[in-house]
Design an enzyme around this catalytic site. Structure first.
Site, PDB file in Angstrom:
ATOM      1  N   ASP A 115      51.683  22.130  16.151  1.00 23.97           N
ATOM      2  CA  ASP A 115      50.912  21.999  17.103  1.00 23.97           C
ATOM      3  C   ASP A 115      51.301  22.690  18.464  1.00 23.97           C
ATOM      4  O   ASP A 115      52.468  22.473  18.624  1.00 23.97           O
ATOM      5  CB  ASP A 115      50.311  20.705  17.006  1.00 23.97           C
ATOM      6  CG  ASP A 115      49.093  20.391  18.083  1.00 23.97           C
ATOM      7  OD1 ASP A 115      48.058  21.170  17.942  1.00 23.97           O
ATOM      8  OD2 ASP A 115      49.153  19.369  18.756  1.00 23.97           O
ATOM      9  N   ASP A 174      49.060  21.916  22.258  1.00 26.68           N
ATOM     10  CA  ASP A 174      48.843  20.911  23.182  1.00 26.68           C
ATOM     11  C   ASP A 174      49.377  19.474  23.006  1.00 26.68           C
ATOM     12  O   ASP A 174      48.904  18.877  21.872  1.00 26.68           O
ATOM     13  CB  ASP A 174      47.321  20.895  23.564  1.00 26.68           C
ATOM     14  CG  ASP A 174      47.110  22.233  24.540  1.00 26.68           C
ATOM     15  OD1 ASP A 174      47.723  22.368  25.617  1.00 26.68           O
ATOM     16  OD2 ASP A 174      46.366  23.202  23.844  1.00 26.68           O
TER      17      ASP A 174
END
Length: 230
Positions: A7, A9
């Site tokens: 991932d 953010d």
């Protein structure tokens, strides 16, 4: 080839903490306190980035130059937008071990590349960057992870996802990918129990150890790469 899917953010870049702290500073500037429960509910549901301007406007009750406020907030936010502890070493270890790497994110491509550049992380480290784009449903749908697997020609059982939030964990698990949760200051408030493993930071355990325990193929072992990292 086994792959590590990251991932972006809140996982590689501490943008969720930066966003929260910058908005708390805005609210404090006007003599108010940010509703943390509302902020967390928006983040947990994956509706971010949270922009609680309307709530603040109701509290202030008078005209405000919101463009000027946002300019100040962005300066404060960007000062806090740094790579999370252990991120660069984790990426380097993954490359040394021979994993293919991907970013799998709900964020737009421009944001990911801009933030990688500001953190000193080369986009070329990643074979694939799956981002917000037409035709790929946002997490918690598994579409982005499935797209990464297709582009990498990697089986789900040979991939390992690193996520910081429930939305991302659900997406990875829906794609049948093993998932490691690494919460940040914001997502530490959430239930991350759907992950296979939860770590306090990317530096908490060697990647080789985690991959050996979770991946079907174990850890691929070091393989030579060309000078461009591939």
């Amino acid at each position: 080839m086994p792959a590590v899917l990251y991932d972006f953010d809140g996982l590689l870049i501490d943008s969720e903490t930066a966003g929260l702290l910058s908005w708390q500073r805005v609210y404090a500037e006007f003599g108010h306190e940010l509703d943390l429960a509302h902020w967390l509910s928006e983040t947990e549901a994956g509706r971010g980035p949270c922009m609680p301007t309307e709530r603040l406007a109701e509290l202030v009750g008078k005209p405000v130059d919101w463009e000027a406020v946002e300019r100040r907030r962005i300066v404060w936010r960007d000062e806090l937008l740094v790579a999370r502890p252990g991120a660069e070493d984790h990426l380097a270890e993954a490359r040394r071990l021979g994993f293919d790497l991907a970013i799998v994110s709900n964020a737009p491509d421009w944001w990911i590349r801009q933030r990688l550049d500001s953190a000193g992380i080369a986009p070329e480290l990643f074979e694939v960057i799956i981002c917000k784009t037409e035709g790929i449903a946002r997490k918690p749908a598994p579409d982005a992870y499935l797209a990464a697997l297709r582009e990498l020609e990697c089986a789900a059982g040979d991939a390992l996802a690193f996520e910081d939030s429930p939305v991302g964990i659900r997406a990875a698990r829906a794609a049948r990918i093993r998932c490691v949760a690494v919460p940040n200051m914001v997502t530490a408030h959430f239930d991350l129990s759907a992950a296979d493993v939860t770590l306090p930071s990317l530096a908490a355990r060697p990647l080789a150890e985690v991959a050996g325990a979770l991946l079907t193929a174990g850890c691929p072992g070091v393989r030579e790469r060309s000078p461009d990292g591939r």
